[in-house]
Design a protein around this motif. Sequence first.
Motif, PDB file in Angstrom:
ATOM      1  N   GLN A  25       0.846  -1.193   0.000  1.00 20.61           N
ATOM      2  CA  GLN A  25       0.000   0.000   0.000  1.00 20.61           C
ATOM      3  C   GLN A  25       0.885   1.247   0.000  1.00 20.61           C
ATOM      4  O   GLN A  25       1.731   1.396   0.881  1.00 20.61           O
ATOM      5  CB  GLN A  25      -0.900   0.009   1.236  1.00 20.61           C
ATOM      6  CG  GLN A  25      -1.802  -1.196   1.348  1.00 20.61           C
ATOM      7  CD  GLN A  25      -2.830  -1.233   0.237  1.00 20.61           C
ATOM      8  OE1 GLN A  25      -3.421  -0.210  -0.108  1.00 20.61           O
ATOM      9  NE2 GLN A  25      -3.036  -2.404  -0.332  1.00 20.61           N
ATOM     10  N   ASN A  26       0.681   2.152  -0.959  1.00 22.71           N
ATOM     11  CA  ASN A  26       1.553   3.321  -1.103  1.00 22.71           C
ATOM     12  C   ASN A  26       1.393   4.355   0.000  1.00 22.71           C
ATOM     13  O   ASN A  26       2.373   4.915   0.473  1.00 22.71           O
ATOM     14  CB  ASN A  26       1.334   3.997  -2.452  1.00 22.71           C
ATOM     15  CG  ASN A  26       1.849   3.142  -3.587  1.00 22.71           C
ATOM     16  OD1 ASN A  26       2.688   2.275  -3.385  1.00 22.71           O
ATOM     17  ND2 ASN A  26       1.334   3.382  -4.772  1.00 22.71           N
ATOM     18  N   HIS A  27       0.169   4.648   0.392  1.00 19.11           N
ATOM     19  CA  HIS A  27      -0.088   5.669   1.420  1.00 19.11           C
ATOM     20  C   HIS A  27      -1.005   5.068   2.481  1.00 19.11           C
ATOM     21  O   HIS A  27      -2.045   4.510   2.149  1.00 19.11           O
ATOM     22  CB  HIS A  27      -0.750   6.912   0.818  1.00 19.11           C
ATOM     23  CG  HIS A  27       0.101   7.599  -0.183  1.00 19.11           C
ATOM     24  ND1 HIS A  27       1.105   8.461   0.182  1.00 19.11           N
ATOM     25  CD2 HIS A  27       0.117   7.549  -1.532  1.00 19.11           C
ATOM     26  CE1 HIS A  27       1.701   8.913  -0.912  1.00 19.11           C
ATOM     27  NE2 HIS A  27       1.117   8.368  -1.964  1.00 19.11           N
ATOM     28  N   GLN A  28      -0.590   5.203   3.735  1.00 18.50           N
ATOM     29  CA  GLN A  28      -1.376   4.647   4.827  1.00 18.50           C
ATOM     30  C   GLN A  28      -1.469   5.662   5.962  1.00 18.50           C
ATOM     31  O   GLN A  28      -0.465   6.280   6.306  1.00 18.50           O
ATOM     32  CB  GLN A  28      -0.728   3.369   5.346  1.00 18.50           C
ATOM     33  CG  GLN A  28      -0.564   2.300   4.274  1.00 18.50           C
ATOM     34  CD  GLN A  28       0.290   1.154   4.749  1.00 18.50           C
ATOM     35  OE1 GLN A  28       0.037   0.584   5.804  1.00 18.50           O
ATOM     36  NE2 GLN A  28       1.308   0.814   3.973  1.00 18.50           N
ATOM     37  N   ASN A  29      -2.651   5.833   6.501  1.00 17.79           N
ATOM     38  CA  ASN A  29      -2.898   6.690   7.664  1.00 17.79           C
ATOM     39  C   ASN A  29      -3.881   5.964   8.559  1.00 17.79           C
ATOM     40  O   ASN A  29      -4.967   5.600   8.110  1.00 17.79           O
ATOM     41  CB  ASN A  29      -3.504   8.035   7.243  1.00 17.79           C
ATOM     42  CG  ASN A  29      -2.514   8.880   6.496  1.00 17.79           C
ATOM     43  OD1 ASN A  29      -1.488   9.245   7.034  1.00 17.79           O
ATOM     44  ND2 ASN A  29      -2.829   9.184   5.251  1.00 17.79           N
ATOM     45  N   TYR A  30      -3.491   5.747   9.790  1.00 11.71           N
ATOM     46  CA  TYR A  30      -4.389   5.087  10.721  1.00 11.71           C
ATOM     47  C   TYR A  30      -3.933   5.328  12.152  1.00 11.71           C
ATOM     48  O   TYR A  30      -2.868   5.885  12.396  1.00 11.71           O
ATOM     49  CB  TYR A  30      -4.519   3.589  10.434  1.00 11.71           C
ATOM     50  CG  TYR A  30      -3.217   2.827  10.391  1.00 11.71           C
ATOM     51  CD1 TYR A  30      -2.712   2.208  11.535  1.00 11.71           C
ATOM     52  CD2 TYR A  30      -2.498   2.706   9.212  1.00 11.71           C
ATOM     53  CE1 TYR A  30      -1.525   1.510  11.500  1.00 11.71           C
ATOM     54  CE2 TYR A  30      -1.318   2.002   9.168  1.00 11.71           C
ATOM     55  CZ  TYR A  30      -0.833   1.398  10.320  1.00 11.71           C
ATOM     56  OH  TYR A  30       0.346   0.712  10.281  1.00 11.71           O
ATOM     57  N   ILE A  31      -4.757   4.895  13.101  1.00 15.04           N
ATOM     58  CA  ILE A  31      -4.431   5.014  14.520  1.00 15.04           C
ATOM     59  C   ILE A  31      -4.220   3.612  15.068  1.00 15.04           C
ATOM     60  O   ILE A  31      -5.029   2.710  14.816  1.00 15.04           O
ATOM     61  CB  ILE A  31      -5.551   5.739  15.286  1.00 15.04           C
ATOM     62  CG1 ILE A  31      -5.645   7.184  14.791  1.00 15.04           C
ATOM     63  CG2 ILE A  31      -5.292   5.685  16.791  1.00 15.04           C
ATOM     64  CD1 ILE A  31      -6.776   7.971  15.379  1.00 15.04           C
ATOM     65  N   GLU A  32      -3.120   3.443  15.791  1.00 11.44           N
ATOM     66  CA  GLU A  32      -2.811   2.163  16.419  1.00 11.44           C
ATOM     67  C   GLU A  32      -2.351   2.425  17.840  1.00 11.44           C
ATOM     68  O   GLU A  32      -1.627   3.378  18.097  1.00 11.44           O
ATOM     69  CB  GLU A  32      -1.725   1.440  15.623  1.00 11.44           C
ATOM     70  CG  GLU A  32      -1.449   0.073  16.184  1.00 11.44           C
ATOM     71  CD  GLU A  32      -0.857  -0.859  15.164  1.00 11.44           C
ATOM     72  OE1 GLU A  32      -0.024  -1.664  15.576  1.00 11.44           O
ATOM     73  OE2 GLU A  32      -1.218  -0.782  13.978  1.00 11.44           O
ATOM     74  N   ASP A  33      -2.786   1.589  18.760  1.00  7.16           N
ATOM     75  CA  ASP A  33      -2.402   1.744  20.161  1.00  7.16           C
ATOM     76  C   ASP A  33      -0.989   1.238  20.399  1.00  7.16           C
ATOM     77  O   ASP A  33      -0.583   0.216  19.829  1.00  7.16           O
ATOM     78  CB  ASP A  33      -3.357   0.979  21.072  1.00  7.16           C
ATOM     79  CG  ASP A  33      -4.747   1.588  21.116  1.00  7.16           C
ATOM     80  OD1 ASP A  33      -4.885   2.770  20.745  1.00  7.16           O
ATOM     81  OD2 ASP A  33      -5.679   0.888  21.520  1.00  7.16           O
ATOM     82  N   CYS A  34      -0.255   1.937  21.252  1.00  6.44           N
ATOM     83  CA  CYS A  34       1.081   1.508  21.656  1.00  6.44           C
ATOM     84  C   CYS A  34       0.960   0.176  22.399  1.00  6.44           C
ATOM     85  O   CYS A  34       0.105   0.022  23.271  1.00  6.44           O
ATOM     86  CB  CYS A  34       1.728   2.553  22.563  1.00  6.44           C
ATOM     87  SG  CYS A  34       3.297   2.005  23.288  1.00  6.44           S
TER      88      CYS A  34
END
Length: 60
Positions: free
Chosen positions: A23-32
């Motif tokens: 995937q060329n562009h990725q934006n998301y939220i992930e928990d530490c």
Amino acid sequence: MEEYFFQCPYCWEQISMLVDTSQNHQNYIEDCEICCNPIQVSIVVENQEIINFEAKNIEQ
């Protein structure tokens, strides 16, 4: 998939995540995985290589 290591913007511990390099562009939220705070992750991939990786505190 590629494992990428980075520093959490909350607890400053080094953590890793698997990045889908198809995937060329990725934006998301992930928990530490250490402190469980939400991290805004932005990734740019070219030719299946990570060329830009940003991990930001979403509370800024």
